[in-house]
Design an enzyme around this catalytic site. Structure first.
Site, mmCIF file in Angstrom:
data_model
loop_
_atom_site.group_PDB
_atom_site.id
_atom_site.type_symbol
_atom_site.label_atom_id
_atom_site.label_comp_id
_atom_site.label_asym_id
_atom_site.label_seq_id
_atom_site.Cartn_x
_atom_site.Cartn_y
_atom_site.Cartn_z
ATOM 1 C CE LYS A 206 89.018 11.749 119.720
ATOM 2 N NZ LYS A 206 88.614 12.127 118.385
HETATM 3 C C1 LIG Z 1 88.680 13.098 117.159
HETATM 4 C C2 LIG Z 1 87.671 14.127 116.899
HETATM 5 C C3 LIG Z 1 87.020 14.283 115.668
HETATM 6 C C4 LIG Z 1 87.475 13.620 114.397
HETATM 7 O O1 LIG Z 1 87.591 12.284 114.425
HETATM 8 P P1 LIG Z 1 88.612 11.512 113.472
HETATM 9 O O2 LIG Z 1 88.172 10.103 113.648
HETATM 10 O O3 LIG Z 1 89.993 11.784 113.978
HETATM 11 O O4 LIG Z 1 88.419 12.002 112.083
HETATM 12 C C5 LIG Z 1 85.980 15.185 115.579
HETATM 13 N N1 LIG Z 1 85.612 15.936 116.620
HETATM 14 C C6 LIG Z 1 86.239 15.859 117.797
HETATM 15 C C7 LIG Z 1 85.766 16.723 118.925
HETATM 16 C C8 LIG Z 1 87.304 14.976 117.976
HETATM 17 O O5 LIG Z 1 87.952 14.933 119.138
#
Ligand SMILES: *Cc1c(COP(=O)(O)O)cnc(C)c1O
Length: 410
Positions: A206
């Site tokens: 991210k």
């Molecule tokens: C990455 C992601 C999540 C979950 O996040 P984590 O930190 O990996 O638990 C939820 N929704 C979307 C759209 C994502 O891309």
């Protein structure tokens, strides 16, 4: 496991004793960008007294809230935990329904299932790959307690029309995992101008990372309180909130109450320090991602059968968590391109298989392929190309060249 976390293959060995000096380096679809400041911030926490949730978490929460222009940010151990808590805080429970996008990471829907609710799926718009008030409307029922729009790939989806659709009594939780650092006419993503809460993920793929982590932003102090209590086992220590206010006096200052079922979803100070240090680089990361996207738009323009992703409109900033291309001819062609890129040590990904196609969603909720036609069409041809701040122009040129070659091979 994401591509970014898959260990690199060992360098190819020559017939002799030594590995070849340099195999073609692998280009992942995404990876984190860390520097010496980030490492120093983590080391500083390790020198101190607090490891688990402590002052570094509070500082980080304040910084995220300030950045998003909201009074409250509550940090979690993951974006998934943040979604679970947000759905809980919104009052989602057994017998309720939630609606999210068919094209998202499964966690956007799982948060409803954790709470005994039925996840429903809205189709995406062909022009944005986001849900809209129109596609959500087609999925709405009277049982829907919360809608969870996703800013897919980092393109901010308008929330105001969704608020107009659902009214004041249905919660809106923005899944902004892809969109930290983006903005639109409605403000900074996470500012909750029309939503009750927004969630972010701090996973290494991210915009910024804390290794694992998540955050919920909100303008509502009651929701912030519910989020914080859910994060810590459902336990309340504020006497003003006790169910049995006499407890503290009768029993002692240690008195506290577990008022509902909660979890240990705390972020640690170690992770928060990394997230906080990374937050200072958010704008630089988003700018770098946008520069890469602009270069792809230029380098991949005019290829027959290859559609480039939707762009942000005037006054909006795309966060470009992903750069997704779409092959008009569909799955066979996409598989050939995926393989050709892999042969050239370029890792790509498919974001996402429509959530309702997963075996769990079929067996638990009776879904199956075909539910959302636009999502199906999108899924048949989508491919996420490498896009992350440290991708070099030379590496990006390699990607562009291989895509161009593969697409001209017919
Ligand atoms: C990455 C992601 C999540 C979950 O996040 P984590 O930190 O990996 O638990 C939820 N929704 C979307 C759209 C994502 O891309």
């Amino acid at each position: 496991m994401t591509e970014a976390q898959i260990p690199r293959p060992r360098p190819k060995r020559s017939a002799g004793r030594f590995p070849l000096p340099f195999a073609t380096p692998v280009i992942p679809y995404s990876k984190q960008s860390l520097d010496a400041d980030d490492r120093a911030a983590v080391a500083a926490v390790l020198e101190g007294d607090w490891l688990t949730q402590g002052p570094a978490v509070s500082d980080f929460e304040e910084a995220v809230a300030a950045r998003c222009g909201v009074p409250h940010a509550v940090a979690f151990s993951s974006g998934t935990a943040a979604l679970h808590a947000a759905a809980f805080a919104a009052g989602v429970g057994p017998g309720d329904e939630i609606v999210t996008s068919a094209i998202t990471f499964a966690a956007s829907a799982n948060c409803g299932a954790y709470l005994g609710a039925r996840p429903l799926f809205a189709d995406i718009e062909a022009g944005t790959w986001n849900v809209s008030a129109a596609t959500l409307e087609a999925a709405m029922t009277p049982k829907v307690k919360a809608v969870i729009p996703v800013h897919f790939a980092g393109l901010p989806a308008p929330i105001e029309p969704i608020r107009e659709l659902v009214g004041p009594d249905v919660a809106i939780v923005e899944d902004a995992a892809h969109a930290l650092g983006g903005h639109s006419g409605e403000g900074e993503v996470g500012s909750c101008a029309h939503a009750d809460m927004a969630i972010f993920s701090l996973h290494p793929t991210k915009a910024i990372t804390s290794a694992e982590g998540g955050v919920v932003t909100t303008r509502d102090p009651e929701l912030a309180e519910r989020l914080a209590v859910f994060r810590h086992h459902g336990m309340v220590r504020d006497p003003e909130r006790f169910v049995h206010p006499e407890g503290a006096g009768d029993e002692g200052p240690w008195y506290h109450e577990q008022q509902h079922l909660g979890f240990n979803y705390r972020l640690s100070d170690v992770h928060a320090a990394l997230g906080h240090s990374q937050l200072g680089k958010l704008d630089a990361h988003v700018a770098a991602r946008n520069a890469i996207a602009a270069r792809y738009h230029e380098g991949l323009a005019g290829i027959d059968g290859l559609d480039l992703p939707p762009r942000a409109g005037e006054g909006s900033l795309h966060a470009h968590h992903l750069f997704v291309v779409h092959l008009r001819e569909g799955t066979a062609r996409r598989l050939a391109l995926y393989r050709r890129l892999l042969e050239n040590e370029i890792r790509t990904q498919v974001h996402y298989i429509p959530v309702y196609r997963h075996p769990y969603y079929r067996s638990a909720f009776g879904y199956g392929p075909g539910l959302c036609p636009e999502a199906e069409r999108y899924y048949s041809g989508c491919l996420s190309l490498p896009c992350y701040p440290d991708l070099t122009p030379a590496e990006q040129d390699r990607v562009i060249e291989v895509v161009r070659e593969a697409m001209s091979d017919g």
